[in-house]
Design a protein around this motif. Structure first.
Motif, PDB file in Angstrom:
ATOM      1  N   THR A   1     -20.347  24.457  31.323  1.00 15.23           N
ATOM      2  CA  THR A   1     -20.059  25.896  31.380  1.00 15.23           C
ATOM      3  C   THR A   1     -20.876  26.605  32.458  1.00 15.23           C
ATOM      4  OG1 THR A   1     -21.698  26.316  29.635  1.00 15.23           O
ATOM      5  CG2 THR A   1     -19.409  25.982  28.943  1.00 15.23           C
ATOM      6  N   SER A   2     -21.420  25.849  33.396  1.00 12.91           N
ATOM      7  CA  SER A   2     -22.200  26.448  34.491  1.00 12.91           C
ATOM      8  C   SER A   2     -21.248  26.910  35.594  1.00 12.91           C
ATOM      9  CB  SER A   2     -23.216  25.449  35.032  1.00 12.91           C
ATOM     10  OG  SER A   2     -24.131  25.056  34.035  1.00 12.91           O
ATOM     11  N   THR A   3     -20.555  27.984  35.319  1.00  9.99           N
ATOM     12  CA  THR A   3     -19.503  28.443  36.233  1.00  9.99           C
ATOM     13  C   THR A   3     -19.986  29.488  37.238  1.00  9.99           C
ATOM     14  OG1 THR A   3     -18.841  30.016  34.520  1.00  9.99           O
ATOM     15  CG2 THR A   3     -17.622  27.938  34.632  1.00  9.99           C
ATOM     16  N   TRP A   4     -21.296  29.805  37.216  1.00  7.62           N
ATOM     17  CA  TRP A   4     -21.756  30.866  38.113  1.00  7.62           C
ATOM     18  C   TRP A   4     -21.535  30.546  39.594  1.00  7.62           C
ATOM     19  CZ3 TRP A   4     -25.343  29.973  41.844  1.00  7.62           C
ATOM     20  CH2 TRP A   4     -26.184  28.859  41.677  1.00  7.62           C
ATOM     21  N   PRO A   5     -21.629  29.266  40.046  1.00  9.16           N
ATOM     22  CA  PRO A   5     -21.334  29.025  41.466  1.00  9.16           C
ATOM     23  C   PRO A   5     -19.870  29.312  41.811  1.00  9.16           C
ATOM     24  CG  PRO A   5     -22.552  27.183  40.514  1.00  9.16           C
ATOM     25  CD  PRO A   5     -22.080  28.025  39.375  1.00  9.16           C
ATOM     26  N   VAL A   6     -18.966  29.047  40.860  1.00  8.16           N
ATOM     27  CA  VAL A   6     -17.553  29.318  41.099  1.00  8.16           C
ATOM     28  C   VAL A   6     -17.321  30.825  41.185  1.00  8.16           C
ATOM     29  CG1 VAL A   6     -15.188  28.914  40.309  1.00  8.16           C
ATOM     30  CG2 VAL A   6     -16.976  27.216  39.825  1.00  8.16           C
ATOM     31  N   GLY A   7     -17.972  31.571  40.287  1.00  4.73           N
ATOM     32  CA  GLY A   7     -17.875  33.026  40.338  1.00  4.73           C
ATOM     33  C   GLY A   7     -18.411  33.583  41.646  1.00  4.73           C
TER      34      GLY A   7
ATOM     35  N   ALA B   1     -13.826  24.523  43.415  1.00 10.78           N
ATOM     36  CA  ALA B   1     -14.366  24.933  42.109  1.00 10.78           C
ATOM     37  C   ALA B   1     -14.833  23.728  41.308  1.00 10.78           C
ATOM     38  CB  ALA B   1     -13.305  25.708  41.331  1.00 10.78           C
ATOM     39  N   THR B   2     -14.065  22.654  41.327  1.00  6.35           N
ATOM     40  CA  THR B   2     -14.449  21.433  40.611  1.00  6.35           C
ATOM     41  C   THR B   2     -15.753  20.872  41.163  1.00  6.35           C
ATOM     42  OG1 THR B   2     -12.124  20.929  40.169  1.00  6.35           O
ATOM     43  CG2 THR B   2     -13.684  19.126  39.941  1.00  6.35           C
ATOM     44  N   SER B   3     -15.886  20.868  42.480  1.00  5.59           N
ATOM     45  CA  SER B   3     -17.101  20.353  43.116  1.00  5.59           C
ATOM     46  C   SER B   3     -18.307  21.222  42.797  1.00  5.59           C
ATOM     47  CB  SER B   3     -16.906  20.278  44.636  1.00  5.59           C
ATOM     48  OG  SER B   3     -15.804  19.454  44.958  1.00  5.59           O
ATOM     49  N   LEU B   4     -18.136  22.541  42.817  1.00  4.17           N
ATOM     50  CA  LEU B   4     -19.240  23.454  42.496  1.00  4.17           C
ATOM     51  C   LEU B   4     -19.673  23.302  41.050  1.00  4.17           C
ATOM     52  CD1 LEU B   4     -18.043  26.695  44.342  1.00  4.17           C
ATOM     53  CD2 LEU B   4     -19.953  25.212  44.982  1.00  4.17           C
TER      54      LEU B   4
ATOM     55  N   PHE C   1     -18.584  32.001  44.491  1.00  3.42           N
ATOM     56  CA  PHE C   1     -17.621  31.615  45.522  1.00  3.42           C
ATOM     57  C   PHE C   1     -16.487  32.638  45.612  1.00  3.42           C
ATOM     58  CE2 PHE C   1     -13.492  29.385  46.135  1.00  3.42           C
ATOM     59  CZ  PHE C   1     -13.614  29.087  47.481  1.00  3.42           C
ATOM     60  N   LEU C   2     -15.981  33.068  44.468  1.00  9.00           N
ATOM     61  CA  LEU C   2     -14.907  34.066  44.459  1.00  9.00           C
ATOM     62  C   LEU C   2     -15.383  35.406  45.016  1.00  9.00           C
ATOM     63  CD1 LEU C   2     -13.016  33.486  41.075  1.00  9.00           C
ATOM     64  CD2 LEU C   2     -12.162  33.124  43.393  1.00  9.00           C
ATOM     65  N   VAL C   3     -16.586  35.804  44.676  1.00  2.67           N
ATOM     66  CA  VAL C   3     -17.123  37.072  45.169  1.00  2.67           C
ATOM     67  C   VAL C   3     -17.245  37.040  46.696  1.00  2.67           C
ATOM     68  CG1 VAL C   3     -19.156  38.566  45.207  1.00  2.67           C
ATOM     69  CG2 VAL C   3     -18.327  37.655  43.034  1.00  2.67           C
ATOM     70  N   LEU C   4     -17.744  35.938  47.233  1.00  6.66           N
ATOM     71  CA  LEU C   4     -17.950  35.837  48.678  1.00  6.66           C
ATOM     72  C   LEU C   4     -16.622  35.800  49.435  1.00  6.66           C
ATOM     73  CD1 LEU C   4     -20.915  33.282  48.798  1.00  6.66           C
ATOM     74  CD2 LEU C   4     -21.000  35.756  49.122  1.00  6.66           C
ATOM     75  N   THR C   5     -15.663  35.042  48.930  1.00  6.86           N
ATOM     76  CA  THR C   5     -14.366  34.990  49.612  1.00  6.86           C
ATOM     77  C   THR C   5     -13.639  36.328  49.510  1.00  6.86           C
ATOM     78  OG1 THR C   5     -13.359  34.034  47.609  1.00  6.86           O
ATOM     79  CG2 THR C   5     -14.062  32.499  49.334  1.00  6.86           C
ATOM     80  N   ALA C   6     -13.799  37.007  48.374  1.00 10.00           N
ATOM     81  CA  ALA C   6     -13.180  38.326  48.222  1.00 10.00           C
ATOM     82  C   ALA C   6     -13.822  39.332  49.167  1.00 10.00           C
ATOM     83  CB  ALA C   6     -13.296  38.793  46.777  1.00 10.00           C
TER      84      ALA C   6
END
Length: 450
Positions: free
Chosen positions: A402-408, A391-394, A410-415
């Protein structure tokens, strides 16, 4: 097909449940206590010859070493748990865990014995992680193999409740340490929570020494005339690689959610204007709530099955990933605390409280200790262990605070991957653990309805 395990009396089940609860409480208390101490004091006590930044990095690297040792411990203790019995192995893991944590509290500092101090710290950390690797899987399957089939989920939730309990106690202990004047904190204060491990060990051993060996294990050993050849981990990979792979994957997605919203958020929140104490309060409240929600979800899984409950938690992580980050980025401390605590307290227990018993139902008796321990430790390491770093790297790659969309995403894909694995695993909540088999015919049927 049998519908019941060879159960003990209710008193036996209660004793085993309490022993499992105390074991996982001690496990998470000891393991998480070290992580907090590594960030707070170890760089000033054991690595004083290094710069503050390098000292902190080295101290935290010993934390990572403990995670590596957990998987090795899962294989080793799983081997003996499947070959010689559950109870004796669990006695060993508890003793080693408690003693190593207590001994950390007795270690001399770098200023007293020089380079030997950090070397001893790393050695004890590796031994601690090694023992932790065999504790959780054994605690879960021990109570599962004692319980009646119809209440197996509820009984097993005692072990799952120990994880957040240990986390809360460790957090409270280190909050007390952090409140001390710095000279007292560095001289003796940090030692007190580690020395408390001796008291927890004595309490845990009092109950664990009085439990009986698993009736499922004893019946299985009596029924097998020739012991299996080779190691359980190799037998597991050869006999049922698909089940082993899916048992790991179905846990990774939600554990990534726990790593990001329980760990990463603590470092992310201060970068967008929150105090660190606000993020810590959110994580602590969510952990407290999860203690009470765990048996509720476990009981629900006894009634409707494991997969519906687990898949509900996995899908909730995918659906809520972007909304949670949106709410966190609004800048309101009240919203952050409410959002994070509700996710950790209401969503995560549907997986963390049910996945352990689901794991016990996926593996045969002669390979169960190894299967549960290794799959859990691998999923925890990949999910909770690596997701904060990912998450830190993304976030850094996205180029905005606040550009957290790559982290979000990532969570969607792993889920999504976890949901697929959970959907294709067999549902065995109403099947006796003694009757679980890994024959080829069952593997072909191990999809949607099992």
């Amino acid at each position: 097909m049998s519908t019941d395990n060879p159960v003990r009396s209710r008193a036996d089940v209660r004793r085993v449940a309490l022993s499992s609860y105390l074991g996982t409480t001690i496990e998470y208390y000891d393991f998480l206590l070290y992580g907090t101490a590594a960030a707070l004091v170890f760089n000033k006590v054991f690595f004083t010859n290094l710069s503050p930044v390098i000292g902190t990095i080295v101290a935290l690297s010993t934390l990572a070493a403990g995670y590596a040792a957990r998987f090795i411990g899962a294989m080793v203790f799983g081997h003996f748990g499947d070959r010689v019995g559950r109870k004796n192995v669990m006695l060993v893991t508890m003793v080693v865990m408690g003693l190593t944590s207590g001994l950390i509290g007795l270690l001399p500092t770098y200023g007293q014995i020089g380079a030997a101090a950090p070397l001893l710290l790393v050695f004890l950390r590796l031994i601690q992680g090694f023992a932790v690797g065999g504790e959780y899987g054994g605690a879960v399957l021990m109570v599962s193999e004692h319980a009646n089939t119809s209440k197996r989920g509820l009984a097993s939730s005692s072990a799952a409740m120990g994880a957040p309990t240990g986390s809360v106690i460790a957090t409270g202990a280190m909050l007390w340490v952090a409140s001390l004047p710095e000279d007292q904190m560095l001289s003796w204060g940090w030692r007190v929570p580690f020395l408390f491990s001796f008291a927890l060990l004595a309490l845990g051993m009092y109950f664990r020494a009085r439990i009986q060996e698993s009736p499922v294990f004893l019946d299985n050993r009596a029924a097998i005339s020739t012991p299996a050849k080779g190691t359980p981990i190799l037998a597991l990979v050869r006999s049922n690689p698909a089940i082993l792979f899916k048992s790991i994957v179905f846990q990774i997605g939600p554990y990534c959610g726990m790593g990001i919203f329980g760990i990463f958020i603590i470092s992310y929140a201060p970068t967008i204007g929150y105090s660190r104490s606000t993020a810590l309060a959110a994580a602590l409240l969510g952990t407290l709530l999860s203690i009470f929600m765990t048996p509720i979800y476990a009981t629900l899984s006894d009634r409707i099955g494991r997969r519906p409950v687990v898949i509900g938690g996995i899908l909730a992580t995918a659906v809520l990933a972007f909304p949670i980050f949106h709410l966190v980025n609004l800048g309101s401390p009240a919203i952050l605390v409410t959002t994070i605590s509700l996710y950790l307290g209401l969503v995560m227990p549907s997986v963390t409280g049910v996945a352990p018993v689901m794991l016990t139902e996926l593996f045969t008796t002669e390979l169960r200790y190894t299967g549960v321990s290794t799959s859990y430790q691998l999923a925890q390491t990949v999910g909770s262990g690596f997701s904060p770093l990912i998450a830190t790297s993304l976030l850094a790659a996205a180029g905005g605070a606040t550009s957290t969309w790559p982290v979000g995403l990532f969570l969607v894909l792993t889920a999504a991957a976890s949901a697929w694995a959970a959907l294709t695993l067999p549902e065995r909540s109403r099947q006796s653990l003694a009757s679980v088999r890994a024959d080829a015919a069952e593997q072909r049927l191990a999809a949607p309805r099992g």
